[in-house]
Design an enzyme around this catalytic site. Structure first.
Site, PDB file in Angstrom:
ATOM      1  N   GLY A  71       0.838  -1.203   0.000  1.00 46.27           N
ATOM      2  CA  GLY A  71       0.000   0.000   0.000  1.00 46.27           C
ATOM      3  C   GLY A  71       0.863   1.240   0.000  1.00 46.27           C
ATOM      4  CB  CYS A  87       2.450  -0.392  -7.274  1.00 47.59           C
ATOM      5  SG  CYS A  87       2.803  -2.090  -7.726  1.00 47.59           S
ATOM      6  CB  VAL A 109      -0.980   2.868   5.555  1.00 53.75           C
ATOM      7  CG1 VAL A 109      -1.391   1.632   6.328  1.00 53.75           C
ATOM      8  CG2 VAL A 109      -2.159   3.829   5.448  1.00 53.75           C
ATOM      9  N   GLY A 110       2.325   2.556   5.538  1.00 50.74           N
ATOM     10  CA  GLY A 110       3.521   1.732   5.741  1.00 50.74           C
ATOM     11  C   GLY A 110       4.232   2.106   7.036  1.00 50.74           C
ATOM     12  CD  GLU A 161       6.675  -5.819  -2.181  1.00 45.07           C
ATOM     13  OE1 GLU A 161       6.689  -5.134  -3.220  1.00 45.07           O
ATOM     14  OE2 GLU A 161       7.550  -6.655  -1.909  1.00 45.07           O
TER      15      GLU A 161
HETATM   16  P1  NAD Z   1      -5.474   0.839   0.604  1.00 42.88           P
HETATM   17  O1  NAD Z   1      -6.094   2.145   0.944  1.00 42.88           O
HETATM   18  O2  NAD Z   1      -6.333  -0.305   0.192  1.00 42.88           O
HETATM   19  O3  NAD Z   1      -4.583   0.434   1.860  1.00 42.88           O
HETATM   20  C1  NAD Z   1      -3.854  -0.771   1.916  1.00 42.88           C
HETATM   21  C2  NAD Z   1      -4.243  -1.525   3.168  1.00 42.88           C
HETATM   22  O4  NAD Z   1      -3.910  -0.763   4.325  1.00 42.88           O
HETATM   23  C3  NAD Z   1      -5.723  -1.845   3.268  1.00 42.88           C
HETATM   24  O5  NAD Z   1      -5.886  -3.221   3.588  1.00 42.88           O
HETATM   25  C4  NAD Z   1      -6.216  -0.933   4.353  1.00 42.88           C
HETATM   26  O6  NAD Z   1      -7.292  -1.496   5.092  1.00 42.88           O
HETATM   27  C5  NAD Z   1      -5.004  -0.750   5.231  1.00 42.88           C
HETATM   28  N1  NAD Z   1      -5.009   0.512   5.946  1.00 42.88           N
HETATM   29  C6  NAD Z   1      -5.407   1.716   5.472  1.00 42.88           C
HETATM   30  N2  NAD Z   1      -5.242   2.680   6.412  1.00 42.88           N
HETATM   31  C7  NAD Z   1      -4.717   2.062   7.492  1.00 42.88           C
HETATM   32  C8  NAD Z   1      -4.305   2.517   8.779  1.00 42.88           C
HETATM   33  N3  NAD Z   1      -4.395   3.800   9.145  1.00 42.88           N
HETATM   34  N4  NAD Z   1      -3.809   1.606   9.646  1.00 42.88           N
HETATM   35  C9  NAD Z   1      -3.695   0.319   9.279  1.00 42.88           C
HETATM   36  N5  NAD Z   1      -4.063  -0.164   8.082  1.00 42.88           N
HETATM   37  C10 NAD Z   1      -4.571   0.685   7.202  1.00 42.88           C
HETATM   38  O7  NAD Z   1      -4.411   0.980  -0.570  1.00 42.88           O
HETATM   39  P2  NAD Z   1      -3.485   2.206  -0.900  1.00 42.88           P
HETATM   40  O8  NAD Z   1      -2.491   2.440   0.170  1.00 42.88           O
HETATM   41  O9  NAD Z   1      -4.277   3.354  -1.414  1.00 42.88           O
HETATM   42  O10 NAD Z   1      -2.723   1.559  -2.149  1.00 42.88           O
HETATM   43  C11 NAD Z   1      -2.148   2.324  -3.103  1.00 42.88           C
HETATM   44  C12 NAD Z   1      -0.663   2.446  -2.845  1.00 42.88           C
HETATM   45  O11 NAD Z   1      -0.101   1.155  -2.799  1.00 42.88           O
HETATM   46  C13 NAD Z   1       0.075   3.168  -3.936  1.00 42.88           C
HETATM   47  O12 NAD Z   1       1.050   3.988  -3.371  1.00 42.88           O
HETATM   48  C14 NAD Z   1       0.738   2.045  -4.725  1.00 42.88           C
HETATM   49  O13 NAD Z   1       1.887   2.417  -5.432  1.00 42.88           O
HETATM   50  C15 NAD Z   1       1.029   1.078  -3.643  1.00 42.88           C
HETATM   51  N6  NAD Z   1       1.124  -0.266  -4.166  1.00 42.88           N
HETATM   52  C16 NAD Z   1       2.303  -0.907  -4.088  1.00 42.88           C
HETATM   53  C17 NAD Z   1       2.424  -2.177  -4.619  1.00 42.88           C
HETATM   54  C18 NAD Z   1       3.692  -2.942  -4.548  1.00 42.88           C
HETATM   55  O14 NAD Z   1       3.649  -4.135  -4.811  1.00 42.88           O
HETATM   56  N7  NAD Z   1       4.818  -2.349  -4.217  1.00 42.88           N
HETATM   57  C19 NAD Z   1       1.319  -2.775  -5.214  1.00 42.88           C
HETATM   58  C20 NAD Z   1       0.125  -2.081  -5.258  1.00 42.88           C
HETATM   59  C21 NAD Z   1       0.036  -0.829  -4.712  1.00 42.88           C
END
Ligand code: NAD
Length: 440
Positions: A194, A250, A198-199, A216
């Site tokens: 994600g 991503c 959040v990471g 990731e």
């Molecule tokens: P998202 O909003 O679905 O969040 C990812 C997960 O985090 C979800 O399961 C969500 O429930 C959880 N989450 C959200 N907020 C949280 C919090 N405050 N505390 C704990 N958990 C929480 O997805 P996103 O982040 O919008 O995804 C898009 C991002 O992910 C982009 O930056 C994209 O580049 C990146 N991405 C990376 C890869 C990779 O493989 N490197 C793949 C796909 C997406």
């Protein structure tokens, strides 16, 4: 086990840990059995999953199979073909002071109970592909799909318990409260895909338990186009990589970096490429996806005037449609260049040449992927040696992640750790150091 009331995260983790402690998940037969069941889940329910992906993201069935369902099946098959070899103990040379009868090796063992948190953009693949590695490594798994892809989340929450060992694999649906509650528990590994904000939350929560994490993440992945390349080929490959899943990938090329002359010739080539892929009205093309929700639609709409429109530039909020868009004359300080785009907008930024392009890349966060279109070996070598990125693609965006034996992951702001193929085994296992010296 059949649960009529929803189990709390603490109870789920305790239950899975109790299973893990029995040793049930360790034999290779359990692991390959689970992978076989996961494969059956995908092949027997491909259409249901494709329908869910269409409901969430307007994904065509072709794209759903190619990038999510068949992708994961291939990952399973590759793992089944090689697992025995990946798990084999590796001998290590023993120094002379330990004597000629001493031997040493590394033994691969599971970690325990792991948590996989997936995002919404490839909501099936990005939950299931890490699970392939986690199960193949002999772990119990808590899987947390993204609430922003609710149809896929519901389908996975229904299918996974119907196919996999429910004593060792659990699905927890939900958003921030559920994920926060899960992250308060002790896991043996947390695998998060994600965004970086959040990471950081995930890494902080994991730090409380000294739990290792794989992150990731994303960011802006540049595509450098050199002088003297066949721009019709380049434009076709850029457009395919960028506009797949309406840019919500991503590793999509985030922006093009090129010199002004090449930019001028690339603009009409991109226009032709978009039309060849989606016709003159992409809104009517069954192959073109939609934006995940209104919030992202509004965010992307705000980026459309960051440059001169070459193609697209329009949208429709009611259907969450944003046209495949190419912007030229884009200022590096404009909004579209300040954040990861994560949508179907391709800005072209000009730089005088290779030196300036390398500086441009190195002035910014290390990207998840870097793409280079060139005929020059010297340019390829310089980019490889002078820049850092999670992956590097010469001539073809996205495709490196389909090579199962390449580690897929970021570096710096684009992530930490990697997976796919045998790299997943490294991520979800511990390599135990073993020394043996006979007693007599
Ligand atoms: P998202 O909003 O679905 O969040 C990812 C997960 O985090 C979800 O399961 C969500 O429930 C959880 N989450 C959200 N907020 C949280 C919090 N405050 N505390 C704990 N958990 C929480 O997805 P996103 O982040 O919008 O995804 C898009 C991002 O992910 C982009 O930056 C994209 O580049 C990146 N991405 C990376 C890869 C990779 O493989 N490197 C793949 C796909 C997406």
């Amino acid at each position: 086990m059949n649960h009529s009331t929803p189990e709390q995260p603490a109870d789920i983790v305790a239950r899975l840990r109790a299973t893990y402690r029995t040793g049930r998940t360790k034999p290779v037969e359990w692991r390959t059995g689970q992978l076989g069941r996961l494969r059956a889940m995908l092949t027997e329910n491909g259409d249901a999953l494709a329908a869910a992906l269409h409901a969430d993201l307007g994904k065509s069935a072709t794209e759903a199979y190619r990038t999510e369902i068949d992708f994961t099946v291939r990952e399973i098959d590759h793992t089944l073909d090689h697992l025995a070899e990946w798990l084999r103990p590796e001998p290590a040379p023993v120094p002379a002071h330990l004597g000629a009868d001493a031997t040493a090796w590394t033994q691969v063992e599971p970690l325990g109970v792991v948590l996989v948190i997936a995002p919404w953009n490839y909501p099936a693949q990005l939950l299931l592909a890490p699970m392939v590695g986690a199960l193949a490594s002999g772990n119990a798994v808590v899987a947390k799909p993204s609430e922003l892809a609710p149809a896929t989340s519901a389908a996975l929450a229904r299918l996974i318990p119907a196919y996999l060992d429910t004593d060792a694999v659990a699905v927890v649906e939900g958003g921030v409260p559920q994920t926060t509650a899960l992250l308060a528990e002790r896991f043996d590994h947390v695998f998060y895909t994600g965004n970086g904000t959040v990471g950081r939350v995930v890494m902080r929560a994991a730090a409380e338990h000294l739990t290792p994490v794989t992150l990731e993440l994303g960011g802006k992945s540049p595509a450098f186009v050199d002088r003297g390349t066949d721009l019709d080929v380049v434009a076709d490959r850029l457009a395919r990589g960028k506009f797949l899943n309406a840019g919500q990938t991503c590793v999509a090329p985030d922006y093009v970096l090129t010199d002004p002359d090449t930019a001028a010739a690339l603009e009409p080539a991109l226009e032709r490429a978009v039309e060849a892929l989606y016709g003159t009205d992409p809104a009517a093309s069954p192959e073109y996806g939609r934006i995940i929700n209104e919030r992202h639609f509004d965010r992307l709409s705000g980026l459309l005037d960051s440059g001169r429109t070459v193609v697209g530039g329009t949208g429709d909020r009611a259907s969450k449609y944003i046209a495949p868009t190419v912007l030229a004359d884009v200022d590096p300080e404009s909004p579209v260049m300040r954040e990861e785009i994560f949508g179907p907008v391709l800005p072209i930024v000009t730089v005088p040449g290779l030196d300036a392009a390398i500086d441009f890349i190195n002035d910014r966060d290390k990207p998840l992927a870097l793409y280079v279109f060139t005929e020059s070996d010297g340019t390829r070598e310089r980019i490889a040696a002078e820049t850092s990125s999670g992956g590097l693609g010469y001539g073809l965006p996205l495709a490196h992640l389909t090579v199962s034996d390449l580690p897929f992951g970021g570096v710096g702001e684009s992530g930490t750790g990697s997976y796919h193929g045998r790299w997943s085994i490294e991520t979800f296992s511990h390599r135990k150091a073993v020394l043996s010296k006979p007693l007599h």
